[in-house]
Design an enzyme around this catalytic site. Structure first.
Site, mmCIF file in Angstrom:
data_model
loop_
_atom_site.group_PDB
_atom_site.id
_atom_site.type_symbol
_atom_site.label_atom_id
_atom_site.label_comp_id
_atom_site.label_asym_id
_atom_site.label_seq_id
_atom_site.Cartn_x
_atom_site.Cartn_y
_atom_site.Cartn_z
ATOM 1 N N GLU A 1 0.813 -1.228 0.000
ATOM 2 C CA GLU A 1 0.000 0.000 0.000
ATOM 3 C C GLU A 1 0.843 1.275 0.000
ATOM 4 O O GLU A 1 0.525 2.235 0.715
ATOM 5 C CB GLU A 1 -0.957 -0.007 1.204
ATOM 6 C CG GLU A 1 -1.978 -1.119 1.096
ATOM 7 C CD GLU A 1 -2.852 -1.290 2.340
ATOM 8 O OE1 GLU A 1 -4.054 -1.460 2.184
ATOM 9 O OE2 GLU A 1 -2.307 -1.269 3.468
HETATM 10 C C1 ACM Z 1 -1.829 -5.462 4.119
HETATM 11 O O1 ACM Z 1 -2.865 -5.991 4.539
HETATM 12 N N1 ACM Z 1 -1.817 -4.169 3.833
HETATM 13 C C2 ACM Z 1 -0.604 -6.227 3.920
#
Ligand code: ACM
Length: 534
Positions: free
Chosen positions: A340
């Site tokens: 992310e």
């Molecule tokens: C994640 O759940 N952002 C690895």
């Protein structure tokens, strides 16, 4: 203290033999409840399912005369002492731990054999139970099997009536995967050393061998770094919702590592980078591209923070953090996150990973990254942790599969199967639901070896069940989300695919409930599982 002395040596021989035969199920005394209660747990009623089970013969009964015999080795003695420590409070027996052979009692023995690094053989008969392995980890896992073969009341801390029977026969067991993980997010909410140890004990019962600690995120930095002290003292001073947060001193982190090692778990520390870094950016203005520190963050958004990829100080910082963390981490891995990173351009992300992965290698560790790392250039030997869902784009799945074909090992943590923080149903109070609701059957019923299209089965190094803590504050919260899904993840990781069967599994799972009750573990009573009446 009530002690049970009504054992074979004091019982007329013929009556003793009859009792043993009855307990073995060769014949039963009609449907008398007492006889049923005395029947030992079948050898295949264990989680994770053992690789092979041969039932037969009379059971062994732990009595006041039982001892734990160990090889003349400090580590085997330690495992024997751990076992005796579990058995003594509930049986009330002395269970002396002593070196020396002899087939009577409980014996822990190292021997050459086809056991691998973690496998074991457990043989039980009227004279005793012998656990044999070629390495101490195998003995420890065999001890967990032995625990589950005893009545759930063995887990209690006060003397219980018994009888303490272990069914006759032989289990030969070894894991399907060498990486069997669980992750605890100590960043979104902080958990103390005692809380982490409690979870470690629960993981060990199911033969999990990797504890991944998510030590940093936007909401909190949880490990002391001497060369950047504000990371912990300021960056660790809050958490989701604005609580006081906290951090592990290096001594506390070592205490966790040592405790995990005593249960044959390796700690995998994660510093999530270049995104998920608000706590670090808030602690040191110079880490920000504009030189301005943002405020601490106590919300639950993701994807808004990034280390400053063009600045040299970023790599000085990363080098210091990885050097200090590697120095207190005996395990092989260092997890660098990489998920992310929505506030980092793709070009910057690739540059960052190209510079940071060699730093991990320089300090003697192997890189693990979330699967987005396959969009950069995963280092040789790196592992990618896949956390996609059924609906993840074919292109993203193909990118991970391509990396796997090129030699990147995979740890599978599909969020819509193994994220323990996903709500079970719409009525679950804790947890999140961005990956959907994950009931117990959905969590268990898939095959890691054939999961990701195009990824060779041999690229799969194991599975891991992450537990994110945006909504979780207490051990009771952790346990409600982990149980009953965690044992399913452990079985996916340990047991041969040939044993996989939801209908059989749910019966074994239901049989665990009295053990969780005895251990004080609160769990979700899924309607999919035929729980005993409570
Ligand atoms: C994640 O759940 N952002 C690895």
């Amino acid at each position: 203290m009530r002690r049970d002395h009504s054992t074979t040596p004091r019982t007329p021989r013929i009556l003793g033999a009859l009792l043993l035969v009855a307990a073995a199920g060769v014949f039963t005394l009609g449907s008398a409840p007492a006889a049923e209660a005395a029947a030992p747990t079948p050898l295949n009623r264990v989680i994770p399912a053992p690789a092979s089970v041969q039932s037969g013969g009379a059971p062994y009964r732990i009595t006041w005369a039982t001892g734990v015999r160990v090889d003349d080795s400090a580590e085997v003695r330690r495992i024997g002492t751990y076992l005796a420590g579990i058995l003594r409070p509930s049986t009330g027996y002395r269970l002396p731990v002593a070196t020396g052979g002899g087939a009577r009692g409980i014996q822990l023995h190292l021997a050459q054999g086809d056991f691998g690094a973690e496998g074991y053989r457990l043989h039980s008969g009227p004279a005793g139970v012998t656990i044999t392995a070629s390495a101490p980890a195998g003995l420890f896992h065999g001890v967990q099997t032995l625990r589950q073969l005893l009545p759930a009341a063995v887990e209690k801390k006060t003397v219980q009536p018994g009888p303490w029977l272990i069914a006759g026969g032989t289990i030969e067991d070894r894991p399907r995967y060498s990486y069997r993980g669980a992750m605890l997010d100590v960043s979104r909410h902080f958990f103390t050393v005692a809380q982490v140890k409690r979870y470690i004990d629960q993981l060990a019962l199911y033969k999990i061998n990797e504890l991944h600690l998510h030590l940093s995120d936007d909401q909190g930095w949880r490990i002391a770094i001497d060369s950047w002290p504000r990371l912990a003292t300021y960056g660790g001073s809050t958490e989701v919702g604005g609580g006081k947060g906290g951090y592990f001193t290096k001594a506390q982190y070592r205490e966790i590592v040592d405790y995990a090692a005593s249960r044959y778990l390796e700690v995998v520390p994660e510093i999530d980078m270049p995104g998920h870094t608000n706590a670090a950016l808030a602690s040191y203005a110079e880490l920000n591209c504009d030189g301005v520190a943002p405020p601490l963050y106590t919300g639950t958004q993701v994807g808004f923070s990034s280390l400053c990829v063009p600045k040299q100080v970023t790599y000085d910082f990363v080098d210091d953090v990885i050097r200090e963390l590697a120095a207190i981490t005996p395990g092989r891995y260092l997890h660098i996150g990489g998920d992310e990173a929505h506030s980092t351009s793709h070009a910057d992300y690739v540059k960052f990973m190209d510079r940071v992965q060699p730093i991990v290698a320089e300090y003697g560790k192997t890189v693990i990254g979330w699967h987005q790392i396959t969009g950069a250039h995963p280092a040789k030997g790196a592992l990618a942790q896949y956390w996609g869902v059924d609906g993840t784009s074919a292109a993203e799945k193909a990118q991970v599969a391509q990396a796997a074909q090129n030699g990147t090992g995979l740890i599978l943590s599909p969020a819509d199967r193994l994220y323990l923080d996903m709500k079970y149903t719409s009525s679950t109070k804790l947890g999140t639901k961005w990956a959907g609701y994950v009931e117990v059957q959905r969590s268990y019923d898939w095959n890691p070896g054939a999961y990701l299209p195009g990824a060779p089965a041999s690229s799969v190094r194991g599975v891991e069940a992450p537990l994110w803590s945006e909504t979780l504050k207490t051990s009771a919260d952790i346990e409600y989300m982990a149980f009953p899904r965690l044992p399913g993840a452990a079985e996916l990781a340990w047991s041969p695919a040939s044993t996989h069967d939801w209908n059989a599994y749910k019966v074994r799972l239901a049989a665990q409930a009295p053990r969780w009750d005895a251990l004080g573990i609160g769990y979700y009573r899924s309607p999919q599982v035929p729980w005993p009446k409570s």
